[in-house]
Design an enzyme around this catalytic site. Structure first.
Site, short mmCIF file in Angstrom:
data_model
loop_
_atom_site.label_atom_id
_atom_site.label_comp_id
_atom_site.label_asym_id
_atom_site.label_seq_id
_atom_site.Cartn_x
_atom_site.Cartn_y
_atom_site.Cartn_z
N ASP A 82 10.49 66.41 41.33
CA ASP A 82 11.02 65.05 41.41
C ASP A 82 11.03 64.47 40.02
OD1 ASP A 82 11.75 62.90 43.59
OD2 ASP A 82 10.66 61.87 42.01
N TYR A 158 12.35 52.66 37.73
CA TYR A 158 11.21 52.78 38.66
C TYR A 158 9.94 52.17 38.07
CZ TYR A 158 13.91 55.72 41.79
OH TYR A 158 14.85 56.16 42.67
O1 1CP Z 1 16.92 70.04 46.24
C1 1CP Z 1 16.84 69.28 45.26
O2 1CP Z 1 17.81 68.61 44.86
C2 1CP Z 1 15.55 69.27 44.44
C3 1CP Z 1 14.67 68.23 44.76
C4 1CP Z 1 14.71 66.83 44.18
C5 1CP Z 1 15.41 66.25 43.11
C6 1CP Z 1 16.46 66.88 42.23
C7 1CP Z 1 13.87 65.83 44.71
C8 1CP Z 1 12.97 66.03 45.84
N1 1CP Z 1 13.99 64.71 43.93
C9 1CP Z 1 14.95 64.93 42.97
C10 1CP Z 1 15.36 64.01 41.90
C11 1CP Z 1 15.25 62.55 42.14
N2 1CP Z 1 14.21 61.84 42.63
C12 1CP Z 1 16.25 61.63 41.77
C13 1CP Z 1 17.53 62.01 41.11
C14 1CP Z 1 18.48 62.55 42.12
C15 1CP Z 1 19.11 61.54 43.04
O3 1CP Z 1 19.74 60.61 42.52
O4 1CP Z 1 18.97 61.70 44.25
C16 1CP Z 1 15.80 60.35 42.10
C17 1CP Z 1 16.52 59.04 41.90
C18 1CP Z 1 14.50 60.49 42.65
C19 1CP Z 1 13.61 59.42 43.11
C20 1CP Z 1 13.25 59.63 44.54
N3 1CP Z 1 12.31 60.51 44.94
C21 1CP Z 1 13.83 59.05 45.69
C22 1CP Z 1 14.95 58.01 45.70
C23 1CP Z 1 14.40 56.64 45.98
C24 1CP Z 1 15.41 55.55 45.71
O5 1CP Z 1 15.29 54.87 44.67
O6 1CP Z 1 16.34 55.38 46.54
C25 1CP Z 1 13.20 59.60 46.81
C26 1CP Z 1 13.44 59.30 48.26
C27 1CP Z 1 12.23 60.53 46.31
C28 1CP Z 1 11.34 61.42 47.09
C29 1CP Z 1 11.86 62.79 47.23
N4 1CP Z 1 12.20 63.60 46.17
C30 1CP Z 1 12.58 64.84 46.64
C31 1CP Z 1 12.46 64.81 48.08
C32 1CP Z 1 12.74 65.96 49.00
C33 1CP Z 1 12.01 63.52 48.42
C34 1CP Z 1 11.75 63.01 49.82
C35 1CP Z 1 10.28 62.80 50.00
C36 1CP Z 1 9.61 63.62 51.06
O7 1CP Z 1 10.15 64.61 51.58
O8 1CP Z 1 8.47 63.22 51.36
#
Ligand code: 1CP
Length: 353
Positions: A82, A158
């Site tokens: 992440d 963030y």
């Molecule tokens: O498969 C993949 O793409 C790899 C996993 C990955 C990536 C590339 C995760 C896992 N996070 C990210 C990058 C990430 N994290 C970004 C950039 C990509 C995007 O724009 O989607 C951002 C903005 C985040 C921040 C983040 N982390 C959010 C978004 C929150 C918001 O501001 O709306 C969330 C929900 C997370 C948690 C997260 N990260 C990844 C997963 C699978 C999860 C879900 C949490 C869980 O399963 O408990």
């Protein structure tokens, strides 16, 4: 018996070919958030483990990263991690809250907060680099491993807001009212991003993606003045390693030129901008990645075929006009409700169309 593994070579990888202006052996595709809740095997393995805890477990990171490659036959794996992982590793008090996202215990608002932001020592992300080592052993030789980091602006949003935001009001207020403080924070975050990407590249990733997911909230002039200098430094530091760089944000149609000028090999495009239009906006100087609307995967096979046919035609048109290559992807991440089979079928279609 000793098993001699085929050495991974970038020249055998369709994604690297498309990113660097060579003709790929097949049309490369991967999906942002391809590892995650759309996969039953992901939900099973994550059932009793926290998100951040999982990101620091090399065997688990390797397994979750491999899941979509095995199931969907994508041309790239994206490291399961992440954007807040390097902040956590450096010692920032934060958590990833299910259903919300990253939450920062003490938001950064003052000069003292910025001064207290810890630096990232590469050893602190040893679990991530260990996971990369395991993945290089397991991935097929033609499948690229993509490392990534959050860009300084998206990380700052963030840290300053304390969590996800719709308005980015504290972030923009600091930017406009306290530019010196803003640039000090962005400088520290650029250092962190560079350290995290360098560690992943040293461990062997084949390409890197810089996620400036929320940059689209800015005007082009604000982006140029307050963000571009820092992202430019990140991209310039990484260039020397010769791994293709991908630069991505959501809602960045008006920023595509500026985001390309910071230095990248591939520009990510969301569904709002047709690929051939995007290619023209960046002077056909870099490869393009995108841009299926993630909701189309919820709309049934006919809609998926129709939209992919259009996107591939737009990408082909851009390449015929001089764009170095097209990597098929979504315009943003896979939605958790997406049926895993819809993703598999989309990949099959992309490889045969
Ligand atoms: O498969 C993949 O793409 C790899 C996993 C990955 C990536 C590339 C995760 C896992 N996070 C990210 C990058 C990430 N994290 C970004 C950039 C990509 C995007 O724009 O989607 C951002 C903005 C985040 C921040 C983040 N982390 C959010 C978004 C929150 C918001 O501001 O709306 C969330 C929900 C997370 C948690 C997260 N990260 C990844 C997963 C699978 C999860 C879900 C949490 C869980 O399963 O408990």
């Amino acid at each position: 018996m000793t098993i001699v593994r085929a050495r991974r070579s970038a020249s055998d990888m369709p994604l690297i070919a498309a990113a660097t202006g060579r003709v790929p052996a097949r049309r490369p595709v991967w999906f942002m958030r391809q590892a995650g809740r759309s996969l039953p095997e992901y939900r099973a393995i994550r059932a009793d483990r926290g998100m951040l805890e999982s990101c620091f477990d090399p065997e688990l990171v390797c397994e979750i990263t491999m899941q979509p490659v095995r199931r969907h036959d994508t041309d790239a794996a994206i490291l399961f991690s992440d954007i807040v992982v390097p902040l956590k590793a450096a010692g920032v008090d934060l958590d990833i809250v299910p259903g919300t996202g990253p939450v920062i215990a003490s938001p950064i608002r003052t000069a003292a907060d910025v001064a207290a932001l810890p630096r990232l020592e590469p050893e602190a992300v040893g679990a991530v680099t260990a996971a990369i080592g395991l993945l290089l052993e397991e991935l097929p030789p033609t499948v690229s491993l993509i490392g990534f980091a959050g860009a300084p602006f998206t990380l700052a949003s963030y840290l300053i807001e304390g969590g996800p935001s719709r308005t980015y009001e504290h972030t923009k207020a600091m930017m406009l009212a306290e530019p010196d403080l803003w640039h000090a924070l962005m400088g520290r975050l650029a250092d962190l991003t560079i350290a995290f990407l360098r560690a992943q590249i040293a461990a062997g990733v084949d390409a890197v993606q810089l996620f400036d997911s929320w940059a689209g909230t800015l005007s082009e002039s604000a982006y140029e003045a307050f963000v571009a200098p820092h992202s430019t430094r990140v991209m310039a530091e990484i260039e020397q390693f010769g791994v293709p760089r991908i630069h991505f944000g959501v809602g960045t149609g008006e920023l595509l030129g500026a985001m390309t000028r910071v230095g990248t090999d591939v520009i990510g495009v969301d569904w709002r901008t047709p690929l051939d239009v995007a290619a023209e906006r960046v002077g056909r100087s870099v490869a393009i990645q995108g841009n299926l609307d993630p909701t189309v995967l919820l709309a049934g096979p006919e809609a998926v075929r129709r939209e992919l046919t259009r996107i591939i035609a737009e990408g082909d048109r851009a390449v015929a006009a001089g764009t170095p290559g097209h990597i098929v992807n979504l315009g943003h991440g896979v939605l958790p409700n997406t049926d895993a089979d819809a993703i598999t079928h989309a990949v099959e279609l992309i490889h045969t169309l």
